[in-house]
Motif scaffolding. Structure first.
Motif, PDB file in Angstrom:
ATOM      1  N   GLY A  84       0.810  -1.339   0.122  1.00 13.40           N
ATOM      2  CA  GLY A  84       0.033  -0.131   0.001  1.00 13.40           C
ATOM      3  C   GLY A  84       1.138   1.186  -0.028  1.00 13.40           C
ATOM      4  O   GLY A  84       0.466   2.276  -0.726  1.00 13.40           O
ATOM      5  N   VAL A  85       1.992   1.323   0.728  1.00 12.70           N
ATOM      6  CA  VAL A  85       2.898   2.302   0.877  1.00 12.70           C
ATOM      7  C   VAL A  85       3.311   2.511  -0.673  1.00 12.70           C
ATOM      8  O   VAL A  85       3.757   3.545  -0.976  1.00 12.70           O
ATOM      9  CB  VAL A  85       4.078   2.433   1.740  1.00 12.70           C
ATOM     10  CG1 VAL A  85       4.901   3.254   1.709  1.00 12.70           C
ATOM     11  CG2 VAL A  85       3.387   2.213   3.259  1.00 12.70           C
ATOM     12  N   GLU A  86       3.871   1.499  -1.253  1.00 13.08           N
ATOM     13  CA  GLU A  86       4.456   1.396  -2.437  1.00 13.08           C
ATOM     14  C   GLU A  86       3.401   2.078  -3.833  1.00 13.08           C
ATOM     15  O   GLU A  86       3.679   2.861  -4.481  1.00 13.08           O
ATOM     16  CB  GLU A  86       4.825   0.315  -2.901  1.00 13.08           C
ATOM     17  CG  GLU A  86       5.638  -0.009  -4.407  1.00 13.08           C
ATOM     18  CD  GLU A  86       7.062   0.655  -4.465  1.00 13.08           C
ATOM     19  OE1 GLU A  86       7.330   1.325  -5.553  1.00 13.08           O
ATOM     20  OE2 GLU A  86       7.485   0.601  -3.434  1.00 13.08           O
ATOM     21  N   LEU A  87       2.272   1.454  -3.500  1.00 15.15           N
ATOM     22  CA  LEU A  87       1.291   2.182  -4.232  1.00 15.15           C
ATOM     23  C   LEU A  87       0.916   3.652  -3.927  1.00 15.15           C
ATOM     24  O   LEU A  87       0.800   4.364  -4.890  1.00 15.15           O
ATOM     25  CB  LEU A  87      -0.121   1.476  -4.093  1.00 15.15           C
ATOM     26  CG  LEU A  87      -1.436   2.056  -4.732  1.00 15.15           C
ATOM     27  CD1 LEU A  87      -1.204   1.708  -6.338  1.00 15.15           C
ATOM     28  CD2 LEU A  87      -2.649   1.425  -4.581  1.00 15.15           C
ATOM     29  N   THR A 139       0.867  10.561   4.095  1.00 16.23           N
ATOM     30  CA  THR A 139       1.077  10.199   5.607  1.00 16.23           C
ATOM     31  C   THR A 139       0.899   8.811   6.071  1.00 16.23           C
ATOM     32  O   THR A 139       0.065   8.206   5.431  1.00 16.23           O
ATOM     33  CB  THR A 139      -0.241  11.413   6.101  1.00 16.23           C
ATOM     34  OG1 THR A 139       0.016  12.372   5.759  1.00 16.23           O
ATOM     35  CG2 THR A 139      -0.002  11.136   7.617  1.00 16.23           C
ATOM     36  N   LEU A 140       1.806   8.339   6.716  1.00 12.51           N
ATOM     37  CA  LEU A 140       1.731   7.043   7.211  1.00 12.51           C
ATOM     38  C   LEU A 140       1.080   7.081   8.836  1.00 12.51           C
ATOM     39  O   LEU A 140       1.516   7.929   9.498  1.00 12.51           O
ATOM     40  CB  LEU A 140       3.250   6.541   7.337  1.00 12.51           C
ATOM     41  CG  LEU A 140       4.016   6.334   6.080  1.00 12.51           C
ATOM     42  CD1 LEU A 140       5.329   5.599   6.459  1.00 12.51           C
ATOM     43  CD2 LEU A 140       3.205   5.377   5.033  1.00 12.51           C
ATOM     44  N   LEU A 141       0.223   6.253   8.931  1.00  7.90           N
ATOM     45  CA  LEU A 141      -0.544   6.391  10.226  1.00  7.90           C
ATOM     46  C   LEU A 141      -0.795   4.877  10.984  1.00  7.90           C
ATOM     47  O   LEU A 141      -0.968   3.882  10.229  1.00  7.90           O
ATOM     48  CB  LEU A 141      -1.964   6.884   9.834  1.00  7.90           C
ATOM     49  CG  LEU A 141      -2.758   7.300  10.878  1.00  7.90           C
ATOM     50  CD1 LEU A 141      -2.024   8.402  11.818  1.00  7.90           C
ATOM     51  CD2 LEU A 141      -4.185   7.711  10.472  1.00  7.90           C
ATOM     52  N   ILE A 154      -5.345   4.309   2.077  1.00  5.16           N
ATOM     53  CA  ILE A 154      -4.954   3.040   1.481  1.00  5.16           C
ATOM     54  C   ILE A 154      -4.690   2.020   2.756  1.00  5.16           C
ATOM     55  O   ILE A 154      -3.841   2.599   3.852  1.00  5.16           O
ATOM     56  CB  ILE A 154      -3.662   3.087   0.670  1.00  5.16           C
ATOM     57  CG1 ILE A 154      -4.011   3.962  -0.554  1.00  5.16           C
ATOM     58  CG2 ILE A 154      -3.160   2.017   0.191  1.00  5.16           C
ATOM     59  CD1 ILE A 154      -2.720   4.356  -1.366  1.00  5.16           C
ATOM     60  N   ALA A 155      -4.817   0.935   2.697  1.00  6.94           N
ATOM     61  CA  ALA A 155      -4.833  -0.263   3.887  1.00  6.94           C
ATOM     62  C   ALA A 155      -4.535  -1.719   3.132  1.00  6.94           C
ATOM     63  O   ALA A 155      -4.924  -1.779   1.900  1.00  6.94           O
ATOM     64  CB  ALA A 155      -5.989  -0.001   4.819  1.00  6.94           C
TER      65      ALA A 155
END
Length: 267
Positions: free
Chosen positions: A37-40, A50-52, A104-105
């Motif tokens: 999801g981070v890569e997307l 923003t990472l949460l 995104i998750a």
């Protein structure tokens, strides 16, 4: 005087990340689907990411969360929540304040409950649409995202959803890049506090280590070796496949070509 240049629109994206679990060693790590999801999110044009993460912070979880920072992002926001709490109200409160356009998750966590319900409960709480099983994002224009949803047997479905929205990714999404040690150490973890809501239902559960269940063998009633081989090699699930028997190589090649045309593989 020259007119002021218009600022380019920035897509605000929030990625929910969790502490994963290595399938062999059991050690904490970045979760595979969350990393995808981070890569997307990093592949999106003009995206502010923003990472949460909602949970408690200890040495093991910190090392796992820094695995996401090692992908090249400068900061991760930690919403402190003790074990045994319902993190949906805390996440919803932070997201309402941040007002991202896309969340995104991953499909499900690698440890803990792992039910995969968190994105759905969050979407219900915020009143946003949700698209599951995302393989990729084709484009985002005029507040509408064109998405590719993964289907069985490698198929894809093109969908359009109006933002804001929540999407979940699975193993069909692009593989996450490696985490670099230097950026992971330099990245900052910003801690935020939120109201604690205890999960009363979880307090009544009793947990035991999962045991691998034996696989049930299918009893094959066949009189010849050929029939036993056909039963062992047959597909486990029904579908539109065809089994070719008692044909010459030329007939078999012609039948396979016809089947591929019908399935849309050949055009």
């Amino acid at each position: 005087m020259q007119p002021e240049a218009q600022k380019e629109a920035v897509l605000e994206v929030a990625v929910l990340v969790s502490v994963g679990r290595h399938p062999l060693t059991g050690r904490g790590r970045r979760a595979d689907q969350d990393a995808r999801g981070v890569e997307l999110a990093m592949s999106l044009d003009k995206a502010s990411i923003t990472l949460l993460h909602a949970g408690a912070l200890d040495e093991q979880s910190e090392n796992a969360l820094r695995g996401y920072l090692g992908m090249g992002l400068p900061e991760l926001t930690l919403v402190e929540q003790p074990s045994g709490t319902d993190v949906i109200p805390a996440l919803a409160g932070v997201l309402d304040e941040a007002r991202p356009q896309l969340i995104i998750a991953g499909e499900r966590a690698e440890q803990g409950e792992g039910s995969g319900l968190l994105p759905y409960l969050l979407a219900e709480r915020m009143g946003w649409p949700l698209v599951s099983g995302l393989a990729g994002v084709e484009k985002i224009e005029n507040g509408v995202a064109t998405l590719l949803q993964a289907l069985p047997r490698g198929q894809r479905r093109r969908l359009q959803v109006r933002l804001p929205a929540i999407v979940t990714v699975d193993a069909a999404a692009a593989t996450a890049r490696q985490s670099a040690f230097g950026p992971a150490r330099r990245g900052e973890i910003a801690v935020e506090t939120a109201a604690v809501v205890w999960d009363e239902a979880q307090a009544e559960w009793s947990e035991t280590p999962a045991r691998k269940r034996p696989k049930r063998l299918k009893i094959v009633k066949a009189t010849s070796a050929r029939e036993r081989f056909k039963a062992a090699a047959a597909k486990a699930e029904g579908g539109s496949g065809q089994v070719l028997t008692d044909v010459t190589p030329e007939q078999g090649a012609e039948a396979i070509y016809k089947l591929l045309k019908e399935e849309g593989v050949l055009r």
